[in-house]
Design a protein around this motif. Structure first.
Motif, PDB file in Angstrom:
ATOM      1  N   ILE A 127       1.089  -0.986  -0.118  1.00 56.22           N
ATOM      2  CA  ILE A 127       0.013  -0.175   0.131  1.00 56.22           C
ATOM      3  C   ILE A 127       1.057   1.233  -0.026  1.00 56.22           C
ATOM      4  O   ILE A 127       0.493   2.102  -0.815  1.00 56.22           O
ATOM      5  CB  ILE A 127      -0.853  -0.064   1.281  1.00 56.22           C
ATOM      6  CG1 ILE A 127      -2.092   0.998   1.065  1.00 56.22           C
ATOM      7  CG2 ILE A 127      -0.264   0.154   2.526  1.00 56.22           C
ATOM      8  CD1 ILE A 127      -3.266   0.940   1.964  1.00 56.22           C
ATOM      9  N   THR A 128       2.018   1.348   0.775  1.00 58.58           N
ATOM     10  CA  THR A 128       2.758   2.399   0.910  1.00 58.58           C
ATOM     11  C   THR A 128       3.585   2.644  -0.311  1.00 58.58           C
ATOM     12  O   THR A 128       4.021   2.063  -1.261  1.00 58.58           O
ATOM     13  CB  THR A 128       3.857   2.225   2.050  1.00 58.58           C
ATOM     14  OG1 THR A 128       3.150   1.659   3.238  1.00 58.58           O
ATOM     15  CG2 THR A 128       4.770   3.455   2.400  1.00 58.58           C
ATOM     16  N   GLU A 129       3.630   4.014  -0.636  1.00 58.82           N
ATOM     17  CA  GLU A 129       4.480   4.664  -1.717  1.00 58.82           C
ATOM     18  C   GLU A 129       5.478   5.704  -1.183  1.00 58.82           C
ATOM     19  O   GLU A 129       5.163   6.194  -0.239  1.00 58.82           O
ATOM     20  CB  GLU A 129       3.218   5.350  -2.589  1.00 58.82           C
ATOM     21  CG  GLU A 129       2.474   4.371  -3.004  1.00 58.82           C
ATOM     22  CD  GLU A 129       1.098   4.787  -4.317  1.00 58.82           C
ATOM     23  OE1 GLU A 129       1.415   5.997  -4.644  1.00 58.82           O
ATOM     24  OE2 GLU A 129       0.459   4.163  -4.726  1.00 58.82           O
ATOM     25  N   GLY A 133       2.413   7.361   3.099  1.00 57.93           N
ATOM     26  CA  GLY A 133       2.302   6.179   3.793  1.00 57.93           C
ATOM     27  C   GLY A 133       1.281   6.249   4.925  1.00 57.93           C
ATOM     28  O   GLY A 133       0.399   5.630   4.628  1.00 57.93           O
ATOM     29  N   SER A 134       1.561   7.305   5.750  1.00 58.03           N
ATOM     30  CA  SER A 134       0.379   7.315   6.805  1.00 58.03           C
ATOM     31  C   SER A 134      -0.741   7.930   6.097  1.00 58.03           C
ATOM     32  O   SER A 134      -2.163   7.604   6.490  1.00 58.03           O
ATOM     33  CB  SER A 134       0.457   8.497   8.025  1.00 58.03           C
ATOM     34  OG  SER A 134       1.746   8.109   8.523  1.00 58.03           O
ATOM     35  N   ASP A 135      -0.709   8.946   5.162  1.00 55.74           N
ATOM     36  CA  ASP A 135      -1.840   9.388   4.336  1.00 55.74           C
ATOM     37  C   ASP A 135      -2.014   8.431   2.905  1.00 55.74           C
ATOM     38  O   ASP A 135      -1.787   8.781   1.983  1.00 55.74           O
ATOM     39  CB  ASP A 135      -1.251  10.596   3.944  1.00 55.74           C
ATOM     40  CG  ASP A 135      -2.326  11.377   2.836  1.00 55.74           C
ATOM     41  OD1 ASP A 135      -3.601  10.783   2.791  1.00 55.74           O
ATOM     42  OD2 ASP A 135      -1.978  12.375   2.303  1.00 55.74           O
ATOM     43  N   THR A 157       6.823   1.332  -1.962  1.00 54.74           N
ATOM     44  CA  THR A 157       8.211   1.254  -1.360  1.00 54.74           C
ATOM     45  C   THR A 157       7.841   0.507   0.099  1.00 54.74           C
ATOM     46  O   THR A 157       6.486   0.477   0.713  1.00 54.74           O
ATOM     47  CB  THR A 157       8.749   2.709  -1.214  1.00 54.74           C
ATOM     48  OG1 THR A 157      10.058   2.439  -0.478  1.00 54.74           O
ATOM     49  CG2 THR A 157       8.077   3.670  -0.184  1.00 54.74           C
ATOM     50  N   PHE A 158       9.042   0.292   0.874  1.00 48.55           N
ATOM     51  CA  PHE A 158       9.039  -0.496   1.925  1.00 48.55           C
ATOM     52  C   PHE A 158       8.225  -1.598   2.135  1.00 48.55           C
ATOM     53  O   PHE A 158       7.543  -2.085   3.038  1.00 48.55           O
ATOM     54  CB  PHE A 158       8.201   0.578   3.222  1.00 48.55           C
ATOM     55  CG  PHE A 158       8.955   1.710   3.372  1.00 48.55           C
ATOM     56  CD1 PHE A 158      10.200   1.921   3.588  1.00 48.55           C
ATOM     57  CD2 PHE A 158       8.082   2.772   3.373  1.00 48.55           C
ATOM     58  CE1 PHE A 158      10.800   3.251   3.860  1.00 48.55           C
ATOM     59  CE2 PHE A 158       8.955   4.307   3.609  1.00 48.55           C
ATOM     60  CZ  PHE A 158      10.184   4.349   3.845  1.00 48.55           C
ATOM     61  N   ILE A 159       8.149  -2.454   1.052  1.00 49.25           N
ATOM     62  CA  ILE A 159       7.297  -3.730   0.920  1.00 49.25           C
ATOM     63  C   ILE A 159       7.936  -4.795   1.517  1.00 49.25           C
ATOM     64  O   ILE A 159       8.943  -5.403   0.889  1.00 49.25           O
ATOM     65  CB  ILE A 159       6.728  -3.981  -0.693  1.00 49.25           C
ATOM     66  CG1 ILE A 159       6.091  -2.765  -0.984  1.00 49.25           C
ATOM     67  CG2 ILE A 159       5.764  -5.284  -0.690  1.00 49.25           C
ATOM     68  CD1 ILE A 159       5.009  -2.154  -0.109  1.00 49.25           C
ATOM     69  N   THR A 160       7.553  -5.401   2.636  1.00 52.39           N
ATOM     70  CA  THR A 160       7.989  -6.519   3.232  1.00 52.39           C
ATOM     71  C   THR A 160       7.966  -7.594   2.445  1.00 52.39           C
ATOM     72  O   THR A 160       6.848  -7.780   1.900  1.00 52.39           O
ATOM     73  CB  THR A 160       7.354  -6.864   4.616  1.00 52.39           C
ATOM     74  OG1 THR A 160       7.641  -5.435   5.601  1.00 52.39           O
ATOM     75  CG2 THR A 160       8.066  -7.805   5.432  1.00 52.39           C
ATOM     76  N   ASN A 161       8.755  -8.509   2.262  1.00 48.94           N
ATOM     77  CA  ASN A 161       8.836  -9.997   1.376  1.00 48.94           C
ATOM     78  C   ASN A 161       8.779  -9.723  -0.123  1.00 48.94           C
ATOM     79  O   ASN A 161       8.488 -10.539  -0.889  1.00 48.94           O
ATOM     80  CB  ASN A 161       7.522 -11.044   2.066  1.00 48.94           C
ATOM     81  CG  ASN A 161       7.717 -11.257   3.440  1.00 48.94           C
ATOM     82  OD1 ASN A 161       9.014 -11.109   3.956  1.00 48.94           O
ATOM     83  ND2 ASN A 161       6.767 -11.519   3.915  1.00 48.94           N
ATOM     84  N   GLY A 368       1.373   1.749  10.652  1.00 45.97           N
ATOM     85  CA  GLY A 368       0.717   2.727  11.293  1.00 45.97           C
ATOM     86  C   GLY A 368       1.555   3.325  12.633  1.00 45.97           C
ATOM     87  O   GLY A 368       1.823   2.675  13.561  1.00 45.97           O
ATOM     88  N   THR A 369       2.007   4.451  12.394  1.00 47.15           N
ATOM     89  CA  THR A 369       2.893   5.068  13.247  1.00 47.15           C
ATOM     90  C   THR A 369       2.156   5.321  14.749  1.00 47.15           C
ATOM     91  O   THR A 369       1.115   5.434  14.813  1.00 47.15           O
ATOM     92  CB  THR A 369       3.715   6.334  12.973  1.00 47.15           C
ATOM     93  OG1 THR A 369       2.451   7.427  12.658  1.00 47.15           O
ATOM     94  CG2 THR A 369       4.328   6.233  11.683  1.00 47.15           C
ATOM     95  N   THR A 370       3.027   5.510  15.724  1.00 47.84           N
ATOM     96  CA  THR A 370       2.712   6.047  17.058  1.00 47.84           C
ATOM     97  C   THR A 370       1.614   7.155  16.873  1.00 47.84           C
ATOM     98  O   THR A 370       0.265   7.170  17.562  1.00 47.84           O
ATOM     99  CB  THR A 370       3.579   6.202  18.068  1.00 47.84           C
ATOM    100  OG1 THR A 370       4.465   4.944  18.236  1.00 47.84           O
ATOM    101  CG2 THR A 370       2.807   6.549  19.458  1.00 47.84           C
ATOM    102  N   GLU A 371       2.070   8.198  16.172  1.00 47.73           N
ATOM    103  CA  GLU A 371       1.292   9.325  15.998  1.00 47.73           C
ATOM    104  C   GLU A 371      -0.103   9.168  15.334  1.00 47.73           C
ATOM    105  O   GLU A 371      -1.121   9.653  15.605  1.00 47.73           O
ATOM    106  CB  GLU A 371       1.995  10.406  15.090  1.00 47.73           C
ATOM    107  CG  GLU A 371       3.332  11.033  15.765  1.00 47.73           C
ATOM    108  CD  GLU A 371       4.531   9.925  15.584  1.00 47.73           C
ATOM    109  OE1 GLU A 371       4.492   8.894  15.160  1.00 47.73           O
ATOM    110  OE2 GLU A 371       5.488  10.466  16.389  1.00 47.73           O
ATOM    111  N   ILE A 372      -0.108   8.102  14.359  1.00 46.64           N
ATOM    112  CA  ILE A 372      -1.280   7.926  13.617  1.00 46.64           C
ATOM    113  C   ILE A 372      -2.328   6.980  14.692  1.00 46.64           C
ATOM    114  O   ILE A 372      -3.601   7.334  14.662  1.00 46.64           O
ATOM    115  CB  ILE A 372      -1.283   7.198  12.416  1.00 46.64           C
ATOM    116  CG1 ILE A 372      -0.258   7.840  11.488  1.00 46.64           C
ATOM    117  CG2 ILE A 372      -2.448   6.572  11.780  1.00 46.64           C
ATOM    118  CD1 ILE A 372      -1.165   9.420  11.185  1.00 46.64           C
TER     119      ILE A 372
END
Ligand SMILES: Cc1cc2nc3c(=O)[nH]c(=O)nc-3n(C[C@H](O)[C@H](O)[C@H](O)COP(=O)(O)OP(=O)(O)OC[C@H]3O[C@@H](n4cnc5c(N)ncnc54)[C@H](O)[C@@H]3O)c2cc1C
Length: 383
Positions: A127-129, A133-135, A157-161, A368-372
């Motif tokens: 999902i992340t680009e 990310g958060s948005d 980006t940041f895609i695990t596996n 999802g970060t702590t802030e989110i």
């Protein structure tokens, strides 16, 4: 909710811990140095039966609930001390396999889930680009319909596996005008498709035994039969379910790391002497040990509460965010305490706790970060 585990659950967790101590922990310092995925360790984990835990039995899995899947992740992290392996397994189970199990057609499930349950392919979710990310609603990856085929262009980006997977669940914008709830669709993209590329492998602070990839899509053609769920609804449906599994279940890996660090710290505090007595006899060290135990108990209870609520079909969005936010921050604090308590040895990699700090930090960011999470919690109170 009864916070105690049943005898059967205790025995299951103990068996995973024992397996991990014997078959995962050896060599972890070297694997972390090398920063490489180890297919042999993955195979052991799969052969032990962990690769299919929550996948329904009819598709080759064990049909485990969220609580039991979390117990396994906690025990694997405790015994194996290989947070990268836990990250890859957690992602495989919760955001790789479960979106297919929950939203797939029978054909899609038959095609992918038995292979995932056997560990023959590793699940991935994208999902992340680079700029979203958060948005999540800011995603730009586009899918355009041409007859019964959709054509994907964009990057993740940041895609695990990402580099391990045979299929990646990719969320792309299918309607440029619609509001977020109707604009995004999930596609099962096969990684041997023309135009699909693993564009990069990212070096990381911790969790180094798990691959983290950049993916590029150039005119990748995906047949409409590979749409997961309904067109337009992916963000709130598939995406939300993934985040929910991450928050209720995947964080159990961090709890397992905290638990092992506490036990190792207690052992060290009893053995290491300074000024003629074990350091565990000094109030400053006792304070750290007590705080580590308090954080561990709170983190474990919050994770299991979120898992239990989810398993019982009860409202749990706020509780999941509370668990995610608390576990992540507590894991970082406790790994700092573990390092300090080990003195100079805490800074040296053979004592493992320096790796714990590097590994734990991800729990405040991924899924999802702590802030989110704080945003979600505060909205439940303030509207
Ligand atoms: C090792 C690793 C593995 C990952 N695996 C996957 C994966 O498999 N699949 C996948 O799709 N993604 C994955 N991710 C991505 C991860 O989920 C995102 O990194 C995370 O959601 C944060 O997004 P971002 O990095 O774009 O940060 P940003 O969203 O740019 O945030 C930057 C900072 O701003 C803060 N911030 C943003 N918005 C707000 C706000 N409204 N209020 C307050 N603060 C705010 C954030 O909390 C953060 O501190 C992974 C990330 C890592 C590091």
């Amino acid at each position: 909710m009864d916070p105690r585990l049943t005898d059967e659950q205790e025995a299951f967790a103990a068996s995973v811990r024992d397996f991990a101590k014997q078959h995962v922990e050896p060599g972890i310092v070297e694997r972390d140095h090398a920063g490489t995925w180890d297919g042999e360790v993955w195979k052991r984990v799969a052969d032990f039966g962990l690769a299919g835990l929550p996948i329904p039995e009819e598709y080759g899995g064990s049909g485990a609930d969220v609580l039991t899947t979390g117990l396994a992740l906690e025990a694997l992290a405790y015994g194996g001390r290989d947070a990268g392996l836990n990250l890859s397994l957690g992602a495989h189970l919760t955001i790789g396999a479960m979106p297919i199990a929950l939203n797939g057609t029978d054909e899609q499930k038959q095609r992918w889930l038995p292979r995932m349950a056997a560990g023959e392919t590793v699940g991935a979710f994208a999902i992340t680009e680079p700029e979203a990310g958060s948005d999540t609603a800011g995603m730009k990856t586009r899918a355009e319909q041409h007859g019964d085929t959709w054509v994907l262009n964009g990057s993740k980006t940041f895609i695990t596996n990402g580099e391990l997977a045979d299929v990646v669940t990719v969320i792309a914008r299918t309607d440029p005008e619609a509001p977020a709830g109707q604009a995004f669709t999930a596609f099962l993209v096969e990684t041997d498709s023309t135009g699909f590329e693993v564009a990069g492998s990212l070096k990381k602070l911790g969790n180094r035994t798990s691959p983290t990839n950049e993916l590029a899509f150039t005119d990748v053609e995906v047949h409409e039969s590979q749409i997961l769920g309904d067109v337009g609804t992916a963000l709130w449906k598939v995406g939300f379910e993934c985040f929910d599994w991450e928050r209720c279940c995947m964080i159990a890996s961090a709890v397992g790391g905290m638990s092992r660090d506490l036990d190792e710290s207690v052992r060290y505090a009893k053995e290491r002497e300074a000024f003629g007595k074990p350091i565990g006899r000094y109030g400053a060290i006792q304070h750290k040990i007590a705080q580590m135990r308090i954080r561990l108990e709170a983190a474990r209870l919050l994770q299991r509460q979120a898992a239990w609520l989810k398993d019982n079909g009860l409202e749990h969005q706020t509780e999941a965010s509370i668990a995610k936010a608390y576990v992540g921050e507590a894991a970082v604090e406790s790994s700092l305490d573990a390092i300090q308590l080990h003195g100079g040895w805490g800074y040296i990699d053979e004592f493992h706790v320096e790796r714990s700090l590097r590994d734990a930090k991800l729990a405040t960011i991924g899924g999802g970060t702590t802030e989110i999470q704080e945003l979600i919690i505060s909205r439940s109170l303030l509207g």
